[in-house]
Design an enzyme around this catalytic site. Sequence first.
Site, PDB file in Angstrom:
ATOM      1  N   GLY A  27       0.712  -1.082   0.136  1.00  0.00           N
ATOM      2  CA  GLY A  27       0.062   0.099   0.083  1.00  0.00           C
ATOM      3  C   GLY A  27       0.715   1.219  -0.046  1.00  0.00           C
ATOM      4  O   GLY A  27       1.950   1.268   0.348  1.00  0.00           O
ATOM      5  N   GLY A  29       0.522   5.482   0.979  1.00  0.00           N
ATOM      6  CA  GLY A  29      -0.256   6.707   1.510  1.00  0.00           C
ATOM      7  C   GLY A  29       0.419   7.859   1.279  1.00  0.00           C
ATOM      8  O   GLY A  29       1.170   8.084   0.693  1.00  0.00           O
ATOM      9  N   GLY A  32       4.039   7.882   3.253  1.00  0.00           N
ATOM     10  CA  GLY A  32       4.946   6.485   3.023  1.00  0.00           C
ATOM     11  C   GLY A  32       4.404   5.402   2.412  1.00  0.00           C
ATOM     12  O   GLY A  32       3.276   5.343   1.862  1.00  0.00           O
ATOM     13  N   VAL A  34       3.442   1.055   2.488  1.00  0.00           N
ATOM     14  CA  VAL A  34       3.505   0.043   3.643  1.00  0.00           C
ATOM     15  C   VAL A  34       3.900  -1.170   2.939  1.00  0.00           C
ATOM     16  O   VAL A  34       3.435  -1.668   1.892  1.00  0.00           O
ATOM     17  CB  VAL A  34       2.142  -0.115   4.052  1.00  0.00           C
ATOM     18  N   LYS A  50       5.703   0.349   7.709  1.00  0.00           N
ATOM     19  CA  LYS A  50       5.445   1.879   7.173  1.00  0.00           C
ATOM     20  C   LYS A  50       6.941   2.913   6.811  1.00  0.00           C
ATOM     21  O   LYS A  50       7.246   2.847   7.964  1.00  0.00           O
ATOM     22  CB  LYS A  50       4.357   2.446   7.790  1.00  0.00           C
ATOM     23  N   ASP A 153      -9.372  12.157   9.785  1.00  0.00           N
ATOM     24  CA  ASP A 153      -9.371  11.581   8.459  1.00  0.00           C
ATOM     25  C   ASP A 153     -10.003  10.024   8.463  1.00  0.00           C
ATOM     26  O   ASP A 153      -9.582   9.286   7.927  1.00  0.00           O
ATOM     27  CB  ASP A 153      -7.942  11.257   7.984  1.00  0.00           C
TER      28      ASP A 153
END
Length: 531
Positions: A27, A29, A32, A34, A50, A153
């Site tokens: 993933g 973000g 950063g 993951v 992360k 968020d």
Amino acid sequence: MLKPKTEVDVYIGKFLNNRYLIRDLIGKGGMGRVYLAEDAAKGGIPVAVKILMLNLANQQISQRFAREIFIGAQLGRKSKNIVRVLSYGVTEDKTPFYVMEYLQGKNLKQILKVEPLTITKFLDICQQICLGLQCAHQGISLKGEIYPIVHRDIKPENIFLIDNAKSEIVKILDFGIAKFLTERSGMTLTDSFIGSLPYCSPEHMEGRKLLDVRSDIYSLGVLMFEMLTGKHPFQTQSNSFGTWYQAHRFQTPPAFTEVNPQVKVPQELQQLVMSCLAKEVSDRPQNISQILETLESVKLQNYDAQPINNDSLENLSTVQLVPVTSVSEKECLQKTWPKNKPIAPIGFPHLLHTNQGTVATYWAMLSQQEITKFLDKTYGTEFIAKINVYPMLLWVTVLYDAQLSLTRWLSYFLDMKDNRGQKIVRVLAERGYYHLLFFALEEPTRCAHVMTLTLTATQRQQLADWLALNHNSDELISSNQARTLLKTEYEKLKLEILQNLAVNPQISKSSFRTWVSKLFERFFQILAHNN
């Protein structure tokens, strides 16, 4: 945390800190990447790592990343509904990273794409989200001060559901843009706007410095609307900041039936969601506890709990005489006296939503001198009812000091025609204990002491029976007449209650531990003498 995908990456196949073997990128973000990794120090168990993106490694981003590590490490230990941060460090090229638990399952966005949520599933997921947010809003400790945390968020991508054979566990992810709030002023320690436009509160988009926990409640309202209808409450022509601001600040959310005529949402739940979506912060629920109470009420109205049987009650009472309640007791000690209650010697019940589930509590305000006198003394609990004429009971807690001949009677009427009264009785029956919170008149802001009082198996079954009878009970008298009747019965029984306490005293846990300690000390003295 997302389905692994193949991508060329400088970290894949390498060890971080000679411990974490990076296996795959799973993933990306805002700050950063993951990775799926293996913890070599723990037999290769999977973890998520992360790593801060190098092209974002400026001072502001580094501070945010460090804050995310700090917040995640503290909150993950306090709540099972927040992803846990396990470790942190820097790579060989001095890039910061942190390690968190690896979650297997799906995020809420993926789930909502393929299946609508039933009311039952919605309530379960939403309650767990609320428990995680409540933990964050209660705050973390920093240099001796408690700072509430606003997530900022809350969105479907940041709500993760773990596959579990017994039940689904919900985790809140990504505290990367969370804010500390000072307890005194409500001012934030960071000011720049960062967030997901479709879920931002109006005041968040306006960059208000008085942003508080009610901003998360607005985002939760958007999320709840989407969970119940399958659609966002606001429609925009574009994805620009200005368009979304106009929607959040000025658009009125549509009725549930307008968005999805097939959806049947309880009226109380609809009102809750709409109140969370209020444009003005003062019109929203003021804290997560208020939302949890409504969710519990809806659950109670729509889904009857399974009856409690004698076998289960007997097993509970014999296996665990004093329940393990240290976690919820610590949460009680953090509670403050409600602003809407007078500073006076009064008492009232309250359902407390903890990480161990919902617990019944009784809040009592007494003088500090009186509290001190009754600590570790004899106590008792009685329930008085006349269900055949009206579904109401009188909940009585007795504090008794035989040596000083002192007695304090704490009582409260629970009307089982009321949803809140029903829920309190049900939780008492199911849990088999409640917390008694003492607040001192001289220093009323924080809970001064907590006692845990246990019920007998007979009392628990009696409460369960009264709940069952409540559905078919007749109202032969009014609620006021029922109060008068129960109060008269109560006065008659006071002497008998005290006599029972003198013969079969109950003692608080700290006193119980002291008694056990003395018993063992005497036991070993006898052994030594015999030998």
